[in-house]
Write an enzyme that holds these catalytic residues in place. Structure first.
Site, PDB file in Angstrom:
ATOM      1  N   CYS A  84      -3.678  -9.060  -1.016  1.00  8.10           N
ATOM      2  CA  CYS A  84      -4.714  -9.699  -0.195  1.00  8.10           C
ATOM      3  C   CYS A  84      -4.095 -10.967   0.397  1.00  8.10           C
ATOM      4  CB  CYS A  84      -5.904 -10.094  -1.073  1.00  8.10           C
ATOM      5  SG  CYS A  84      -6.576  -8.758  -2.029  1.00  8.10           S
ATOM      6  N   ARG A 111      -2.161  -8.420   5.486  1.00  7.98           N
ATOM      7  CA  ARG A 111      -2.130  -8.303   4.010  1.00  7.98           C
ATOM      8  C   ARG A 111      -3.378  -7.636   3.460  1.00  7.98           C
ATOM      9  NH1 ARG A 111       1.580 -11.293   1.340  1.00  7.98           N
ATOM     10  NH2 ARG A 111       0.290 -11.183  -0.532  1.00  7.98           N
ATOM     11  N   TRP A 139      -7.682  -6.623   0.324  1.00  9.36           N
ATOM     12  CA  TRP A 139      -7.224  -5.230   0.271  1.00  9.36           C
ATOM     13  C   TRP A 139      -7.717  -4.724  -1.076  1.00  9.36           C
ATOM     14  CZ3 TRP A 139      -4.944  -1.909   3.597  1.00  9.36           C
ATOM     15  CH2 TRP A 139      -4.464  -0.719   3.087  1.00  9.36           C
ATOM     16  N   ASN A 169      -5.458 -13.256  -5.227  1.00  8.65           N
ATOM     17  CA  ASN A 169      -4.622 -12.123  -4.817  1.00  8.65           C
ATOM     18  C   ASN A 169      -3.812 -11.705  -6.029  1.00  8.65           C
ATOM     19  OD1 ASN A 169      -2.980 -10.236  -3.531  1.00  8.65           O
ATOM     20  ND2 ASN A 169      -1.437 -11.773  -3.033  1.00  8.65           N
ATOM     21  N   GLY A 170      -3.989 -10.463  -6.468  1.00  8.02           N
ATOM     22  CA  GLY A 170      -3.234  -9.970  -7.624  1.00  8.02           C
ATOM     23  C   GLY A 170      -4.096  -9.015  -8.426  1.00  8.02           C
ATOM     24  N   GLU A 222      12.681  13.850   0.790  1.00 13.18           N
ATOM     25  CA  GLU A 222      12.162  12.562   1.282  1.00 13.18           C
ATOM     26  C   GLU A 222      13.235  11.805   2.057  1.00 13.18           C
ATOM     27  OE1 GLU A 222       9.426  11.479   1.861  1.00 13.18           O
ATOM     28  OE2 GLU A 222       9.750   9.346   2.209  1.00 13.18           O
ATOM     29  N   LYS A 282      12.809  10.657   6.050  1.00 14.40           N
ATOM     30  CA  LYS A 282      13.007   9.287   6.532  1.00 14.40           C
ATOM     31  C   LYS A 282      13.985   9.268   7.701  1.00 14.40           C
ATOM     32  CE  LYS A 282      10.180   7.538   5.185  1.00 14.40           C
ATOM     33  NZ  LYS A 282       9.360   8.542   4.600  1.00 14.40           N
ATOM     34  N   GLU A 307      12.599  11.038  10.882  1.00 12.09           N
ATOM     35  CA  GLU A 307      11.407  10.489  11.543  1.00 12.09           C
ATOM     36  C   GLU A 307      11.654   9.123  12.180  1.00 12.09           C
ATOM     37  OE1 GLU A 307       7.886   9.669   9.253  1.00 12.09           O
ATOM     38  OE2 GLU A 307       9.016   9.062   7.508  1.00 12.09           O
ATOM     39  N   HIS A 324      22.692  30.104   0.261  1.00  8.25           N
ATOM     40  CA  HIS A 324      21.926  31.275   0.759  1.00  8.25           C
ATOM     41  C   HIS A 324      21.589  31.139   2.231  1.00  8.25           C
ATOM     42  CE1 HIS A 324      21.569  32.744  -3.341  1.00  8.25           C
ATOM     43  NE2 HIS A 324      21.294  31.504  -3.690  1.00  8.25           N
ATOM     44  N   LYS A 356       0.604   6.382  11.765  1.00 10.87           N
ATOM     45  CA  LYS A 356       0.623   6.001  10.341  1.00 10.87           C
ATOM     46  C   LYS A 356      -0.299   6.908   9.539  1.00 10.87           C
ATOM     47  CE  LYS A 356       1.785   3.827   6.735  1.00 10.87           C
ATOM     48  NZ  LYS A 356       3.116   4.201   6.196  1.00 10.87           N
TER      49      LYS A 356
HETATM   50  C1  AGP Z   1       5.892   9.560   5.974  1.00 12.59           C
HETATM   51  O1  AGP Z   1       6.954   8.672   6.277  1.00 12.59           O
HETATM   52  C2  AGP Z   1       5.069   9.878   7.196  1.00 12.59           C
HETATM   53  N1  AGP Z   1       4.551   8.706   7.782  1.00 12.59           N
HETATM   54  C3  AGP Z   1       4.055  10.991   6.951  1.00 12.59           C
HETATM   55  O2  AGP Z   1       4.779  12.136   6.571  1.00 12.59           O
HETATM   56  C4  AGP Z   1       2.984  10.719   5.871  1.00 12.59           C
HETATM   57  O3  AGP Z   1       3.562  10.701   4.600  1.00 12.59           O
HETATM   58  C5  AGP Z   1       1.957  11.871   5.916  1.00 12.59           C
HETATM   59  O4  AGP Z   1       1.354  11.864   7.178  1.00 12.59           O
HETATM   60  C6  AGP Z   1       0.897  11.761   4.825  1.00 12.59           C
HETATM   61  O5  AGP Z   1       0.168  10.576   4.980  1.00 12.59           O
HETATM   62  P1  AGP Z   1      -0.860  10.166   3.816  1.00 12.59           P
HETATM   63  O6  AGP Z   1      -0.055   9.884   2.592  1.00 12.59           O
HETATM   64  O7  AGP Z   1      -1.575   8.946   4.343  1.00 12.59           O
HETATM   65  O8  AGP Z   1      -1.792  11.326   3.602  1.00 12.59           O
END
Ligand code: AGP
Length: 607
Positions: A2, A28, A75, A101-102, A479, A483, A486, A502, A602
């Protein structure tokens, strides 16, 4: 995470200054907001749920009297973002107000103790115990600074707090343990805040408050003492050369890098979840006929890693499923004996919510793991846990991923304990290792950051990468690949290392970069064979290894070392961090914006 802010002005009204300070801290947290000011020895408060601008429109945050005050932008971690749960919180007398905050880990025990003493609570938050504890100590005749000190000694967890009181109307009392707190000093005012951006347009003279310090702001500036032994602390202000934009990123060039480096703190807060919710989720998992782990993107990779842990530790077979495929793949099979554990940092991902809705209609039990309290996922889950990572501004998930991994590891350990399939000695060893994960993450970030940056320079022209791992490290590989593709837009392939022969191995030619994730676990021996396969075809091998792994060092072109002793079931939490940093630096090498990758959002709220 927060945002707190406070100010003592020589002249003029504090409320508009607090409002502007909170706006600069909005990144925040932004689900509720409030201010408290002191005027003519009286306390005035305004607070409500909603974003700062909405609350200001409804309640006019600037219209509070007095030249002294504090504010908070929230938050939510404990208690949904309703008006009653917004800060500031007051004691029973209504004379003392606190912003926090915490996470107060022992708030349930403290709340019971205070309620037995007759205190009336108005919120569901952990923070509200603080003003009531102060009140209790002041009833014993202690001055506010001593009462606050005694209160802080009762708190377990993390805090950055600011307190105003009609009992001592010309001061603001602040203290810090882990959560950030900084004081701004100007000719005609003194400020306290969670972060420098809050007061940077007003002064560039900052005094960083350190862990375990209590500072009292007054008309002359601030007086700081160590909470433990009350010894005074003298610290000169530092001159801050950041621009406001830089300050929001705490001096980092991008939110993504800031959030990667925030992981040690975030992982600490993730270890402070409410026991009751985790226990309830564990009970539901224990009695489930079958368990589906449903998510998208990075959150799906967390589910994939979790499936290895539930199996290895609790002997529970779970089905990690990409949410958009859930109905097609399991829509008819899911039933009243099914349990869905949906993982979504935003809690708003349409594909995940659609899968959950379908399961609910077929009477399945829905559990949720999210980073946003009061998100849709929390409202449709039978039980949910909030991972407490704080807002993640970068589109690419980083700190929220490692926090998800930590919570899912906690659930697997609780289930293991409940089922008794693994010795309690082993479980205690893993619990102790999990407690050290935040520190290990910090060490990794401090020691390997520069080397990873150089690695990105070396491979910046590569056209495609492989990411390979075995066992739980196949989730880490997926993962790392996500990264890189994307935010640096580099086509990459990730698969279990055993699968590469394979098909994917046909892509390998001399100089083709292959990244191996190889902790020293049961898969170590076989992954060496996979490294040899790639090497024999001329690939350039980059390995994420346990420090001192001379065998793999002798085989590869480049390596990044992780401290010894990270158990396999916890390894993705640490082994993914170099891959996050590698992707970040590759993006910079290729002139991409890591915070705003093209075509992505996002939170994907469309199916
Ligand atoms: C991850 O870097 C991406 N921004 C995307 O794959 C994200 O993880 C996915 O859209 C799921 O989002 P969520 O965790 O908010 O459901």
């Amino acid at each position: 995470m927060c945002g707190i802010f406070g100010c003592i002005l020589k002249n003029g009204n504090a409320a508009p200054i607090i409002h502007a300070g909170l706006k600069r801290l909005e990144y925040r947290g932004y689900d509720s907001v409030g201010e408290a000011t002191i005027h003519e020895n009286k306390l005035f408060i305004k607070k409500d749920e909603g974003q700062i601008d909405d609350v200001h429109t409804r309640r006019n945050l600037d219209n509070l009297p007095g030249r002294i005050g504090i504010g908070h932008t929230r938050w939510a971690t404990h208690g949904a973002p309703y008006q009653a749960n917004a800060h500031p919180h007051t004691d029973c007398t209504g004379q003392t107000a606190v912003v926090h905050n915490g996470v107060v880990e022992n708030f349930m025990e403290l709340r019971r103790e205070l309620e037995e003493l007759g205190h009336i609570f108005k919120s569901k938050t952990d923070s509200e115990v603080i003003p009531h504890l102060i009140e209790e100590k002041m009833k014993e005749g202690l001055p506010l600074s001593e009462a606050l000190r005694e209160t802080l000694n009762r708190l377990e967890g993390s805090y950055a707090i600011a307190v105003v009181s009609a009992e001592e109307p010309n001061k603001i009392f602040c203290a810090r343990k882990e959560s950030p707190l900084v004081v701004g000093v100007a000719e005609d005012a003194v400020y306290c805040a969670s972060d420098i951006p809050a007061f940077l347009p007003l002064t560039n003279k900052a005094i960083i408050i350190k862990n375990g310090e209590l500072t009292v702001l007054n008309d002359k500036g601030c007086e700081t003492r160590k909470i433990a032994d009350w010894t005074p602390v003298s610290r000169e202000p530092e001159i801050i050369s950041w621009t406001s934009k830089m300050a929001e990123k705490h001096g980092y060039p991008h939110f993504m890098l800031k959030e990667i480096y925030e992981q040690p703190l975030g992982l600490k807060d993730t270890l402070r979840l409410q026991e009751s919710y985790l226990e309830l989720m564990t009970a539901f998992l224990d009695r489930a006929g079958e368990v589906f782990l449903v998510a998208c993107g990075t959150s799906y990779h967390a589910c994939l890693a979790a499936s290895y842990r539930f199996s290895k530790l609790a002997f529970l077979a779970t089905h990690p499923i990409i949410a958009s495929e859930f109905v097609e793949q399991h829509g008819r099979a899911v039933n009243i004996d099914s349990t869905i554990l949906a993982v979504s940092q935003s809690g708003e991902t349409a594909d995940t919510l659609a899968a959950v809705e379908h399961a609910r209609l077929r009477a399945a039990t829905v559990l949720g793991l999210t980073n946003v309290i009061d998100s849709t996922l929390t409202r449709i889950s039978r039980v949910y846990a909030c991972q407490q990572s704080g807002p993640e501004v970068g589109v690419a998930a980083t700190k929220t991923f490692t926090s998800q991994l930590s919570v899912l590891a906690q659930l697997a350990l609780r289930l293991a304990k409940k089922r008794g399939k693994v010795s309690h000695v082993e479980i205690e060893r893993l619990e102790e290792k999990l407690e050290h994960i935040p520190e290990i993450a910090g060490t990794m970030l401090q020691s390997q950051g520069e080397k990873i940056k150089q690695l990105a320079k070396k491979y910046r022209d590569a056209k495609c990468f492989f990411f390979l791992g075995r066992g739980i490290s196949s989730a880490t590989a997926l993962e790392g690949r996500l990264k890189l593709l994307e935010i640096a837009y580099i086509p990459s392939i990730a698969c279990p290392a055993g699968e590469s022969k394979h098909g994917p191995i046909s892509l390998i030619e001399p100089g083709f970069p292959v990244i191996f994730i190889c902790p020293k676990d049961e898969t170590h021996k076989t992954i060496i064979g996979n490294i040899m396969e790639m090497k024999a075809r001329g690939a350039s091998i980059i390995a994420i290894i346990e420090e001192g792994d001379e065998k793999i060092k002798s085989l590869v072109d480049d390596y990044i070392e992780i401290v010894k002793g990270v158990p396999d079931v916890l390894s993705p939490i640490i082994y993914v961090i170099p891959l996050q940093l590698f992707a970040y630096h590759m993006a910079l090498e290729r002139k991409c914006d890591p915070d705003k990758p093209r075509n992505l959002a996002k939170s994907v709220t469309v199916k």
